[in-house]
Design a protein around this motif. Sequence first.
Motif, PDB file in Angstrom:
ATOM      1  N   SER A  55     -18.473  17.614   5.912  1.00  0.00           N
ATOM      2  CA  SER A  55     -19.580  18.304   6.567  1.00  0.00           C
ATOM      3  C   SER A  55     -20.891  17.641   6.179  1.00  0.00           C
ATOM      4  CB  SER A  55     -19.624  19.775   6.153  1.00  0.00           C
ATOM      5  OG  SER A  55     -18.583  20.504   6.749  1.00  0.00           O
ATOM      6  N   SER A 104     -23.421  25.357   9.435  1.00  0.00           N
ATOM      7  CA  SER A 104     -22.324  26.326   9.472  1.00  0.00           C
ATOM      8  C   SER A 104     -20.961  25.665   9.283  1.00  0.00           C
ATOM      9  CB  SER A 104     -22.346  27.090  10.805  1.00  0.00           C
ATOM     10  OG  SER A 104     -22.261  26.195  11.903  1.00  0.00           O
ATOM     11  N   SER A 105     -20.873  24.339   9.495  1.00  0.00           N
ATOM     12  CA  SER A 105     -19.574  23.674   9.341  1.00  0.00           C
ATOM     13  C   SER A 105     -19.160  23.542   7.883  1.00  0.00           C
ATOM     14  CB  SER A 105     -19.606  22.291   9.989  1.00  0.00           C
ATOM     15  OG  SER A 105     -20.229  21.336   9.153  1.00  0.00           O
ATOM     16  N   SER A 165     -22.758  21.736  12.040  1.00  0.00           N
ATOM     17  CA  SER A 165     -22.640  22.942  12.855  1.00  0.00           C
ATOM     18  C   SER A 165     -21.302  22.957  13.595  1.00  0.00           C
ATOM     19  CB  SER A 165     -23.828  23.030  13.815  1.00  0.00           C
ATOM     20  OG  SER A 165     -23.882  24.302  14.437  1.00  0.00           O
ATOM     21  N   THR A 166     -21.323  23.376  14.848  1.00  0.00           N
ATOM     22  CA  THR A 166     -20.064  23.542  15.590  1.00  0.00           C
ATOM     23  C   THR A 166     -19.903  22.556  16.733  1.00  0.00           C
ATOM     24  OG1 THR A 166     -21.129  25.196  17.003  1.00  0.00           O
ATOM     25  CG2 THR A 166     -19.966  25.987  15.044  1.00  0.00           C
ATOM     26  N   PRO A 209     -16.747  20.082  17.325  1.00  0.00           N
ATOM     27  CA  PRO A 209     -15.965  20.788  16.288  1.00  0.00           C
ATOM     28  C   PRO A 209     -15.493  19.831  15.208  1.00  0.00           C
ATOM     29  CG  PRO A 209     -15.237  21.384  18.510  1.00  0.00           C
ATOM     30  CD  PRO A 209     -16.169  20.216  18.671  1.00  0.00           C
TER      31      PRO A 209
END
Length: 912
Positions: free
Chosen positions: A139, A146-147, A128-129, A132
């Motif tokens: 990933s 979402s990454s 994900s985020t 970051p």
Amino acid sequence: MDFRSSTRSDPVYHFDSEHIESATVMLRRFWTHTVLSVRAKEYQSARHSLGQLFHSLQDFYSHSNWVEMGQRSIYLHLLQPEEPAVPVAKEDTPTCMECFSTTCRNNLLPRLKTTQGNSQLLTTGYFSTFPPKPQGKCSHGGILDSSRFLGAKGGINKDSTSPLFSPHHYLHLKAATLATEATLTVLRDLRDSVGHRNFLKLFSVKQVPALVFVMDTTGSMFEEIHAARFRAQSIIQSRANSPGQLGTFVLVPFHDPGVGPVFETDDPGQFMQHMEGLMALGGGDEPEMCLSAIQLALTHSPPLSEIFVFTDASPKDAHLFGVVKALSLEKQSKVTFLLTEDPNYTKESRGRLMRRKRRSREPLSPDRFNLYSSLSSLSGGLTIFTTNSDIHRVSTIVEDNTAADKVTLLHVESHKDLMSVHTFRVDSSVKNVTLHVSGTMTECILTSPSDQSQSLLNEEGPLAVLQQFQGLYRVNLFPPLQPGQWKVQAKSDGHLTFNVIGDSGVDFLYYFAIITNETHPGLARVDGNPTAGVPAFLVVAVTGLGSDEEASFSHATLLGAEGESLQQVKLNSSSSSIYSLEELVGLVDPFPRVPFCIRLSGEDSRGNKLERVSTEMVEPTHIQIQVLSLPDLVPGQSAVVNFEIQNHGAARNFSWTADDDCGYLLMTEPHSFLVAEQRSFRDQVYLQTPATAQAGVTVTLTLTVNDLHSADSNYAVAYLTVVPRDSDTSPPSCSAARVQSNCSAICNATSWSVSLSVSDIGHSGLDALQLHEGEGILILFHSNPTSEDSLGEPGIELQQTQRDKSTNGDYHHHQEQHNHKARLETGGPPLNISEWSLDVSQPLFVSYTSSCCSTQAKMLVWDKAGNMKRCHLTNGQKRQLQNKSTETSGTGQKMPTGFFFLLLGLLCFPLL
């Protein structure tokens, strides 16, 4: 771990986002929590920590590139600090190449998928985020991450065999195999660390039901104490013929204002000695601190316990009702009250008023026992109003319900003045059926599956025999039992509760769950009571079916308080690993708005119908409460627990309360607040851990929330563990000082010996030592042995020990007055050396002597933080201990896998 808001997005709990070092520290903390909790007999907390450990440990093999490196063995460094560590890729080091398909092959950079030389690097995927993902990193991957759209695109997780969720799905089996091996290694090391007996208790293996008494000890309770003492002795004698069955005995005395202390033991002799010491003394006003005592009993007894409360007084601590109700539902434990007091009692009716020397002379309310009746009804127990003259016979219900392999076939309440009709089903696996009815009946007819009837109150007959006591009827069905549906018809002018139990190994466990698609798809267990009117899933696990038995369970029925059918739930088998118990899943839609219990229905291999009932009442609600943080408790420091309350109804006023069983809470007063429609409210509670708190102690925190204008309520129960002030994850060390050997071709005439020092690298101090393998003798010295204490010729001490054994019999260890000398043999329990007043930096000196026919041995050493070291002793050590064969918490040694696969099945956790 995947579903709770406090853990699901934190990369440290899942070995995500290259947080490998901090995740490793967390993993070792879980190990420490588990060992300390088991040693403190806090098994509920230990299971929680162990489950967290397993999840994180298994995630490592799925989320990292360990498998892609070509590794075929487990990563020992995760739980063994002294084992070599593989370096982790730095933040500015790229790890992955772009991948544009659901299946990602060869997307790791070459340095991340080789074991050649010293070039190997560890990495794990970002999810994900948060945090970051730096450019060029891997990933986690899959449609929920979402990454995966950020460079490098794709992912590396091996969570499943589906390319939609796992880009490296083709390596799932290899990752699962290593995760399984790592899990079994932890189980083996845990068994060595806590002992065989405690290990079985941790997993509730071979456990007979606990015997739990809550005893009023005021002056009017002489007959009740004597009855409880008699029943305990009878139960202990009946279990004496099954020494392999472990039992837990719990006693919580109370009066006013005193409660406790809790007496808990596995030793029946100690329990009876404690029961003999109970005295009926004192008294005061009529109410007593009964609910406080029940709270302690619930926190100190295993789940699924039967708790028996002996009293003749109403509760003085009625404010604890919500807490006690929450704990009984959380643990699915039944609470049964044996009340030797008439609820319609007034000051003129009996002489016991004077014996209690009550300060109040007003007539007592007939409703003063309503909280007891409500608690027994919700938990699936009974409330029995009896007399002093009948308490001995009524207490047979204790023996009936604490025998092994008891299952419930019917549990229902009736408030009708007219004839009520109830049915229960007997199958071929059920033996020794007993019907208990609390209340007063005017008529009772039992009908068999062949339609033969017997009026139980008026005649002897072919179906059953009835024993009638004040407040309780006990009906035993005659063998051989007719399989099929039985019927009970009864009439009363008041409240009746029917409970039918039998002997059978086949039973079931269950929970409710909702679908979640946030970080991982699946069914997330609902904590507390489920939400009314909202679809949810019923998840069932059938227990007790032998390997040669077959049964299919088609549906479950949700039953109202009087046994009426509210909804039938069709069950389908879930896909599951071969290592876990098969689960049955059914959709409850819509979820009922009234309390209910569950009846499971199915058929055996012969087509005979099977039915089992879970007796606690599920109370649907429009409020949810969830604990958001579970901090460690450090002696001398405060801790904060955050929680959230969600309102699934209209805007309204709530109040929440908090309570704990150790008195660590800084605030326990109710808080009132308004929550808007479909909104939530967050708050926190503070705990202060005393400086004297012992590591491993568990604090059971119970949060309850109530609608101020209705009966709507819910609860959350959290287990917080006291940990040492300074964390110690370093295991003890072993170093050889001297090796002697006169071995020859005639091995039984010669011997060898090795002396070594054992010290604790950390700061917690040495705790225990055990000779785990070997045919020789291990000798311990408190301080460096003098010349007269030293071994001399290797065979002398062994010969002396053999003479000792021939004259004194086998022994595990003994201590001598000088130098605290002790001897240990293989098979004995660990020797507790924590009380030897050893300085943390002071080593313990050890000598091992063995016949040359046995060329090696293994010694286990623990420190007080739960870290373990395995020290291998061999004849070929050549004056130094083989460093490479000393181990900590995991060596990958093979153990009988069938036993541990069974344990994994009992845990019922997903593999990855």
